[in-house]
Design an enzyme around this catalytic site. Structure first.
Site, PDB file in Angstrom:
ATOM      1  N   LYS A  74       0.744  -1.176   0.115  1.00 49.02           N
ATOM      2  CA  LYS A  74      -0.116   0.031  -0.069  1.00 49.02           C
ATOM      3  C   LYS A  74       0.782   1.454  -0.002  1.00 49.02           C
ATOM      4  CE  LYS A  74      -3.969   2.010   2.505  1.00 49.02           C
ATOM      5  NZ  LYS A  74      -4.926   1.847   3.673  1.00 49.02           N
ATOM      6  N   SER A 116      -9.686   2.254   2.754  1.00 49.35           N
ATOM      7  CA  SER A 116      -8.817   2.777   1.845  1.00 49.35           C
ATOM      8  C   SER A 116      -7.777   1.754   1.206  1.00 49.35           C
ATOM      9  CB  SER A 116      -8.177   3.785   2.895  1.00 49.35           C
ATOM     10  OG  SER A 116      -7.160   3.291   3.845  1.00 49.35           O
ATOM     11  N   SER A 152     -10.358  -0.748   6.953  1.00 51.52           N
ATOM     12  CA  SER A 152      -9.442  -0.192   5.784  1.00 51.52           C
ATOM     13  C   SER A 152      -8.749  -1.313   5.111  1.00 51.52           C
ATOM     14  CB  SER A 152      -8.603   0.754   5.697  1.00 51.52           C
ATOM     15  OG  SER A 152      -9.315   2.215   5.825  1.00 51.52           O
TER      16      SER A 152
END
Length: 489
Positions: A76, A152, A176
Site C-alpha cells: 500500500k 482505503s 480499511s
C-alpha cells in the site's frame, strides 16, 4: 501459469524443486498487471526493472529456506519503501520519489526475500471507504469494474482479487483492510493493535492504524503475519509479545468453539443478502461442532461518531507536518511564508483530507476538547469494555464485515455521512484494539462478494485464524474468481 492457481506453500514447493523460477513468477505478475490493471487501476507505481533484476539474483541463490522466498507482493502506498515512490495517493507527496528508508514491515519482507512488485492505490492518506478519494484515479472492483473495491486499501485488495500479486499489505484504521477484502472477495486481517510495527507507515490516526496482510486464503494470511508481526524498538506502540506459529493453528477443528453474534451487527440497515450469508455461515459452524448465541454490544451504536472525532483529531495533528517546507509539493504561487503554508496545504490536500483536518482541529480546540474529543475517548473505553465482557464467555465474535456488498462508483462519493456509516461494523474493532479478519462467505444476486468478519481477543490471532480456516475449508467461496479476462485468467 496463473497466480490464481497456487498458494504460497504450493509455489514454495515448486521453487524448491526448480519447477519454476522466481523470474517466471515475477514476470507472470507483471504480465497480469499489463493485461488487467488498465481496468482495475490497483497500482500507482511499478518496480518492474528492479524486481526482475532481484528475481534473477534470487534464482542464482542457493539459499531458499525463507518462508516467503520469491513471492511477488504489493505494498500500500502509505507504507514507506526505500528508493521507491511513496505518495499516499496524494498530490502533496507526488514528488516523494526517493524515500531514504524502508518501513519495518518492508524490511521484514525483504529479509524473507519477497519481491516488491509495486505500490498500491488507496484513498488519499487512507481517508475513505471506496478508493474514490485517491488523487490519481479510483481503483475498480475486479468482480465488476463499475463498482468500488472498498477503501482505503482498495488497491491492496483489488490487486490480490485480480491475480496481479500473491499477497499485499494494507493498513486498517477503521476497517480499511477488512472492508475492501469483503468487497473484493479476499481474506484481510487487521491484527491486534501493537502486533505489527507501524514504523514507516505514514500516520493517519496513530492510536488506531495497524498494518495487515491481504491474501486469497487464510493459510497464506497466517504465513504473512508470521513474518511481519513482532516487537519493534522503532515503534513505541509495538507490543513485546511472542509471535506464535499461526499456521499451526489451522487444524480445521472448531468443535466446542463458542461464538458470539451481536444483534447490533444484524440489525436494521444490514442488507438482507448479507444477513442471510452470515446466518448460513453460522450453520456451517454448527455443522463443524461450534455453538453460537446472540449477544449485545450496546455501545457499538456510538462507534462511528466516536471514531470520526478521534481519528480526525489525530489526523489533524499528524498531518500538520505537511506544510510545504520539509518535503512534499510546495506551492509556487505564494508571496510569503504564511501564504506558502496555506497554499501548499490547500493545493496539496484533497477535499476529504481537508474535511477531516477541519473536523479534528475543531474537536481539539479550546472550549470543545472536553465536549467532543474527551467524551469520544470515554465512549471508546465503553466499547472496549463491551468486547472484554463478551470475551469472558465467548471465543470469537462473528458478524458481517460490511452492511452491504460493494456499491457503484460515484453512488455515495457526494454523501460523506452515508460513506462513513459503511464502516459501522468494522470501526469498533479498531477502537477496542482487537484483531479481526474478513473471509468470503457468499455473493449477492449481482455477483458481488460478501464478507464474514471474525473478531478475537487481544493477541489471540490464533483463534481467529483457526475459526476462519475451518469455515474456509468447509466452503468454496474463496475459490471463486472474477472474470477479468487476460491470458492468465
Amino acid at each position: 501459469m496463473s497466480l490464481f492457481d497456487y498458494t504460497i506453500k504450493e509455489l514454495e514447493a515448486k521453487l524448491h524443486i526448480n519447477e519454476i523460477t522466481v523470474q517466471e513468477l515475477v514476470e507472470t505478475s507483471y504480465q497480469r498487471i499489463k493485461e488487467v490493471d488498465g481496468d482495475v487501476h490497483a497500482f500507482l507505481t511499478l518496480n518492474e526493472e528492479q524486481a526482475i533484476a532481484y528475481a534473477k539474483q534470487l534464482d542464482e541463490s542457493s539459499e531458499r529456506n525463507k518462508s516467503l522466498f520469491g513471492m511477488p507482493a504489493g505494498v500500500k502506498d502509505n507504507i514507506v519503501t526505500k528508493a521507491l515512490r511513496t505518495t499516499c495517493a496524494s498530490q502533496f507527496l507526488d514528488n516523494f520519489n526517493d524515500p531514504l528508508y524502508n518501513a519495518t514491515v518492508v524490511e521484514k519482507l525483504n529479509n524473507e526475500q519477497v519481491v516488491t512488485i509495486g505500490k498500491l492505490n488507496m484513498d488519499e492518506f487512507a481517508m475513505g471507504s471506496s478508493n474514490e478519494n485517491s488523487s490519481y484515479e479510483p481503483t475498480r472492483n475486479p468482480w465488476n469494474t463499475d463498482y468500488v473495491p472498498g477503501g482505503s486499501s482498495g488497491g491492496s485488495a483489488a490487486s490480490v482479487a485480480a491475480g496481479e500479486v500473491l499477497f499485499s499489505l494494507g493498513s486498517d484504521t477503521g476497517g480499511s483492510i477488512r472492508q475492501p477484502a469483503a468487497f473484493c472477495g479476499v481474506v484481510g486481517l487487521k491484527p491486534t493493535y501493537g502486533r505489527v510495527s507501524r514504523f514507516g507507515l505514514v500516520a493517519f490516526a496513530s492510536s488506531l492504524d495497524q498494518i495487515g496482510p491481504i491474501t486469497r486464503n487464510v493459510e497464506d494470511n497466517a504465513r504473512v503475519l508470521e513474518v511481519i508481526a513482532g516487537h519493534d524498538p522503532m515503534d513505541s506502540t509495538s507490543a513485546d509479545v511472542e509471535v506464535p506459529a499461526y499456521t499451526e493453528a489451522l487444524t480445521g477443528d472448531v468443535r466446542g468453539l463458542k461464538i458470539a453474534v451481536p444483534k447490533e451487527y444484524l440489525a436494521e440497515g444490514v442488507d438482507p443478502e448479507v444477513k442471510q450469508s452470515v446466518l448460513e455461515a453460522l450453520k456451517v459452524y454448527e455443522s463443524l461442532g461450534a455453538t453460537w448465541e446472540e449477544v449485545s454490544l450496546p455501545h457499538s451504536k456510538y462507534a462511528v461518531a466516536a471514531y470520526y472525532l478521534l481519528s480526525s483529531s489525530e489526523a489533524s495533528a499528524n498531518l500538520a507536518r505537511f506544510d510545504g517546507v520539509r518535503y512534499g509539493v510546495r506551492s509556487e504561487n505564494a508571496d510569503n511564508m504564511i501564504d506558502m503554508f496555506k497554499k501548499s496545504r490547500s493545493e496539496g490536500f484533497g477535499e476529504e483530507v481537508k474535511r477531516r483536518i477541519m473536523l479534528g482541529t475543531f474537536a481539539l480546540s479550546s472550549g470543545y476538547y472536553d465536549a467532543y474529543y474527551k467524551k469520544a475517548q470515554k465512549v471508546r473505553t465503553l466499547i472496549k469494555n463491551d468486547f472484554d465482557s463478551i470475551f469472558e464467555t465467548y471465543d470469537v465474535v462473528i458478524g458481517p464485515t460490511t452492511p452491504t456488498p460493494a456499491f457503484k462508483i460515484g453512488e455515495k462519493v457526494d454523501d460523506p455521512l452515508t460513506m462513513y456509516a459503511n464502516d459501522i461494523i468494522t470501526i469498533p474493532v479498531n477502537l477496542a484494539g482487537v484483531p479481526g479478519i474478513s473471509v468470503p462467505c457468499g455473493f449477492s444476486e449481482k455477483g458481488l462478494p460478501i464478507g464474514l468478519q471474525i473478531i478475537g481477543k487481544h493477541f489471540d490471532e490464533n483463534t481467529v485464524f483457526r475459526a476462519a480456516h475451518a469455515y474456509e475449508q468447509a466452503t468454496d467461496h474463496h475459490k471463486q474468481r472474477p472474470q477479468l479476462g487476460g491470458a492468465n485468467a
